[in-house]
Design a protein around this motif. Structure first.
Motif, PDB file in Angstrom:
ATOM      1  N   ARG A  14     -14.012  77.727  -9.263  1.00 44.97           N
ATOM      2  CA  ARG A  14     -15.130  77.480 -10.197  1.00 44.97           C
ATOM      3  C   ARG A  14     -14.903  78.208 -11.524  1.00 44.97           C
ATOM      4  N   ASP A  15     -15.375  77.620 -12.602  1.00 45.75           N
ATOM      5  CA  ASP A  15     -15.284  78.291 -13.901  1.00 45.75           C
ATOM      6  C   ASP A  15     -16.042  79.614 -13.895  1.00 45.75           C
ATOM      7  N   SER A  16     -17.147  79.679 -13.149  1.00 46.10           N
ATOM      8  CA  SER A  16     -17.998  80.880 -13.144  1.00 46.10           C
ATOM      9  C   SER A  16     -17.669  81.831 -11.997  1.00 46.10           C
ATOM     10  N   ARG A  17     -16.521  81.680 -11.391  1.00 44.54           N
ATOM     11  CA  ARG A  17     -16.167  82.472 -10.213  1.00 44.54           C
ATOM     12  C   ARG A  17     -16.097  83.972 -10.513  1.00 44.54           C
ATOM     13  N   PHE A  18     -16.293  84.742  -9.456  1.00 45.02           N
ATOM     14  CA  PHE A  18     -16.191  86.199  -9.497  1.00 45.02           C
ATOM     15  C   PHE A  18     -14.845  86.672  -8.960  1.00 45.02           C
ATOM     16  N   GLY A  19     -14.143  85.797  -8.225  1.00 52.86           N
ATOM     17  CA  GLY A  19     -12.998  86.213  -7.428  1.00 52.86           C
ATOM     18  C   GLY A  19     -11.855  86.872  -8.160  1.00 52.86           C
ATOM     19  N   THR A  20     -11.701  86.591  -9.454  1.00 55.55           N
ATOM     20  CA  THR A  20     -10.588  87.205 -10.177  1.00 55.55           C
ATOM     21  C   THR A  20     -10.711  88.730 -10.242  1.00 55.55           C
ATOM     22  N   LYS A  21     -11.943  89.227 -10.220  1.00 57.39           N
ATOM     23  CA  LYS A  21     -12.164  90.671 -10.345  1.00 57.39           C
ATOM     24  C   LYS A  21     -11.706  91.425  -9.094  1.00 57.39           C
ATOM     25  N   PRO A  22     -12.174  91.075  -7.896  1.00 55.81           N
ATOM     26  CA  PRO A  22     -11.643  91.757  -6.709  1.00 55.81           C
ATOM     27  C   PRO A  22     -10.178  91.430  -6.445  1.00 55.81           C
ATOM     28  N   ALA A  23      -9.727  90.242  -6.868  1.00 59.70           N
ATOM     29  CA  ALA A  23      -8.318  89.891  -6.678  1.00 59.70           C
ATOM     30  C   ALA A  23      -7.420  90.827  -7.481  1.00 59.70           C
ATOM     31  N   GLN A  24      -7.791  91.081  -8.715  1.00 60.37           N
ATOM     32  CA  GLN A  24      -6.997  92.002  -9.548  1.00 60.37           C
ATOM     33  C   GLN A  24      -7.026  93.408  -8.960  1.00 60.37           C
ATOM     34  N   TRP A  25      -8.184  93.802  -8.428  1.00 65.57           N
ATOM     35  CA  TRP A  25      -8.331  95.135  -7.826  1.00 65.57           C
ATOM     36  C   TRP A  25      -7.417  95.301  -6.620  1.00 65.57           C
ATOM     37  N   ILE A  26      -7.442  94.348  -5.684  1.00 65.36           N
ATOM     38  CA  ILE A  26      -6.604  94.499  -4.483  1.00 65.36           C
ATOM     39  C   ILE A  26      -5.128  94.304  -4.842  1.00 65.36           C
ATOM     40  N   PHE A  27      -4.842  93.465  -5.833  1.00 64.84           N
ATOM     41  CA  PHE A  27      -3.476  93.310  -6.318  1.00 64.84           C
ATOM     42  C   PHE A  27      -2.940  94.645  -6.819  1.00 64.84           C
ATOM     43  N   ASP A  28      -3.737  95.341  -7.631  1.00 73.15           N
ATOM     44  CA  ASP A  28      -3.301  96.633  -8.178  1.00 73.15           C
ATOM     45  C   ASP A  28      -3.087  97.657  -7.070  1.00 73.15           C
ATOM     46  N   LEU A  29      -3.968  97.669  -6.072  1.00 71.55           N
ATOM     47  CA  LEU A  29      -3.796  98.601  -4.951  1.00 71.55           C
ATOM     48  C   LEU A  29      -2.536  98.281  -4.156  1.00 71.55           C
ATOM     49  N   ALA A  30      -2.321  97.004  -3.863  1.00 69.64           N
ATOM     50  CA  ALA A  30      -1.140  96.607  -3.097  1.00 69.64           C
ATOM     51  C   ALA A  30       0.145  96.902  -3.866  1.00 69.64           C
ATOM     52  N   LYS A  31       0.088  96.731  -5.183  1.00 69.32           N
ATOM     53  CA  LYS A  31       1.274  96.952  -6.001  1.00 69.32           C
ATOM     54  C   LYS A  31       1.675  98.424  -6.053  1.00 69.32           C
ATOM     55  N   GLN A  32       0.730  99.319  -5.793  1.00 69.91           N
ATOM     56  CA  GLN A  32       1.042 100.751  -5.770  1.00 69.91           C
ATOM     57  C   GLN A  32       1.905 101.135  -4.575  1.00 69.91           C
ATOM     58  N   ARG A  33       1.956 100.261  -3.578  1.00 75.10           N
ATOM     59  CA  ARG A  33       2.713 100.561  -2.363  1.00 75.10           C
ATOM     60  C   ARG A  33       4.169 100.140  -2.562  1.00 75.10           C
ATOM     61  N   GLU A  34       5.068 101.037  -2.185  1.00 74.43           N
ATOM     62  CA  GLU A  34       6.494 100.813  -2.442  1.00 74.43           C
ATOM     63  C   GLU A  34       7.093  99.730  -1.565  1.00 74.43           C
ATOM     64  N   GLU A  35       6.449  99.404  -0.442  1.00 76.47           N
ATOM     65  CA  GLU A  35       7.081  98.489   0.514  1.00 76.47           C
ATOM     66  C   GLU A  35       6.872  97.019   0.181  1.00 76.47           C
ATOM     67  N   PHE A  36       6.026  96.694  -0.806  1.00 80.75           N
ATOM     68  CA  PHE A  36       5.685  95.300  -1.101  1.00 80.75           C
ATOM     69  C   PHE A  36       6.169  94.876  -2.486  1.00 80.75           C
ATOM     70  N   ASP A  37       6.479  93.597  -2.623  1.00 77.69           N
ATOM     71  CA  ASP A  37       6.426  92.899  -3.903  1.00 77.69           C
ATOM     72  C   ASP A  37       5.178  92.023  -3.843  1.00 77.69           C
ATOM     73  N   VAL A  38       4.340  92.081  -4.852  1.00 74.05           N
ATOM     74  CA  VAL A  38       3.034  91.421  -4.802  1.00 74.05           C
ATOM     75  C   VAL A  38       2.899  90.455  -5.979  1.00 74.05           C
ATOM     76  N   GLU A  39       2.284  89.298  -5.707  1.00 70.82           N
ATOM     77  CA  GLU A  39       2.064  88.297  -6.747  1.00 70.82           C
ATOM     78  C   GLU A  39       0.649  87.748  -6.624  1.00 70.82           C
ATOM     79  N   LEU A  40      -0.011  87.571  -7.753  1.00 69.01           N
ATOM     80  CA  LEU A  40      -1.313  86.892  -7.785  1.00 69.01           C
ATOM     81  C   LEU A  40      -1.085  85.387  -7.772  1.00 69.01           C
ATOM     82  N   VAL A  41      -1.734  84.699  -6.852  1.00 68.21           N
ATOM     83  CA  VAL A  41      -1.615  83.246  -6.740  1.00 68.21           C
ATOM     84  C   VAL A  41      -3.021  82.664  -6.890  1.00 68.21           C
ATOM     85  N   ASP A  42      -3.226  81.915  -7.956  1.00 66.50           N
ATOM     86  CA  ASP A  42      -4.540  81.365  -8.280  1.00 66.50           C
ATOM     87  C   ASP A  42      -4.547  79.873  -7.952  1.00 66.50           C
TER      88      ASP A  42
END
Length: 205
Positions: A14-42
């Motif tokens: 949806r144009d008015s979605r909220f999901g990008t905000k928590p997605a960016q948050w969990i992406f940033d947390l996951a990216k801090q971990r050395e064992e993963f390569d992480v990608e945002l998929v929209d």
């Protein structure tokens, strides 16, 4: 061996979605971990048609080029974090359609979850866990549920504060989910590699 690849999938289009905000948050947390390569998929970036193939790609190759491109993207990853909006007690139609456009690419991979809404997306995540079972996926036990006052604190229609404002409430759940995701990704990736090696060996005999 390269690092496992994890997709953070934004499930609302949806144009008015909220999901990008928590997605960016969990992406940033996951990216801090050395064992993963992480990608945002929209999902919004893939413009998938409604599923209209003769069968799941478990039984017949898909014909629509957009579906095939999506399958190739899904296949890149060893695990997924679904950022889950709850629509009428279930997942979004966009997410269900995206899941149905592939099958073999999800198999023997790992799913973690971040849900949001008045009850933290709990009912939608439970539905998604059932779907994941049919896809031969492993689900993490822990999930992040952004609900109640925490949701209204960070939601654009509420106080619209940054995600850091509620990390005290949901941070441990995120850590638990990512820890479990890491363990299961390591286990399933190793077994998929062993299965592949055995299949190659048998084909050569």
């Amino acid at each position: 061996m390269s690092k496992p690849k994890i997709a953070v999938i934004i499930s609302s289009t949806r144009d008015s979605r909220f999901g990008t905000k928590p997605a960016q948050w969990i992406f940033d947390l996951a990216k801090q971990r050395e064992e993963f390569d992480v990608e945002l998929v929209d999902l919004k970036d893939y413009d998938l048609p409604f599923f209209n193939e003769v069968a799941s790609n478990a039984w017949a190759p898909s014909q629509d080029p957009k579906a095939v491109a999506w399958q190739k993207k899904v296949a890149e990853f060893d695990g997924y974090i679904f950022v889950v909006a709850e629509y009428n007690r279930s997942i979004t139609g966009a997410l269900k359609n995206a899941i149905d456009q592939a099958y073999v690419e999800w198999n023997r991979k790992v799913a973690g979850f971040v849900g949001y809404g008045s009850v933290g997306g709990a009912r939608a995540i439970e539905h998604l866990r059932l779907i994941a079972t049919e896809l031969q996926m492993v689900s993490t036990r822990s999930a992040v549920h952004i609900g109640g006052s925490e949701f209204y604190t960070v939601w654009g229609g509420g106080k619209n504060e940054p995600m850091s404002a509620i990390e005290g409430a949901i941070g441990q759940s995120a850590k638990d989910m990512l820890d479990q995701l890491s363990w299961w990704v390591s286990a399933t990736r190793a077994q998929r590699a062993a299965d592949e090696a055995e299949a190659t060996k048998q084909a050569a005999e």
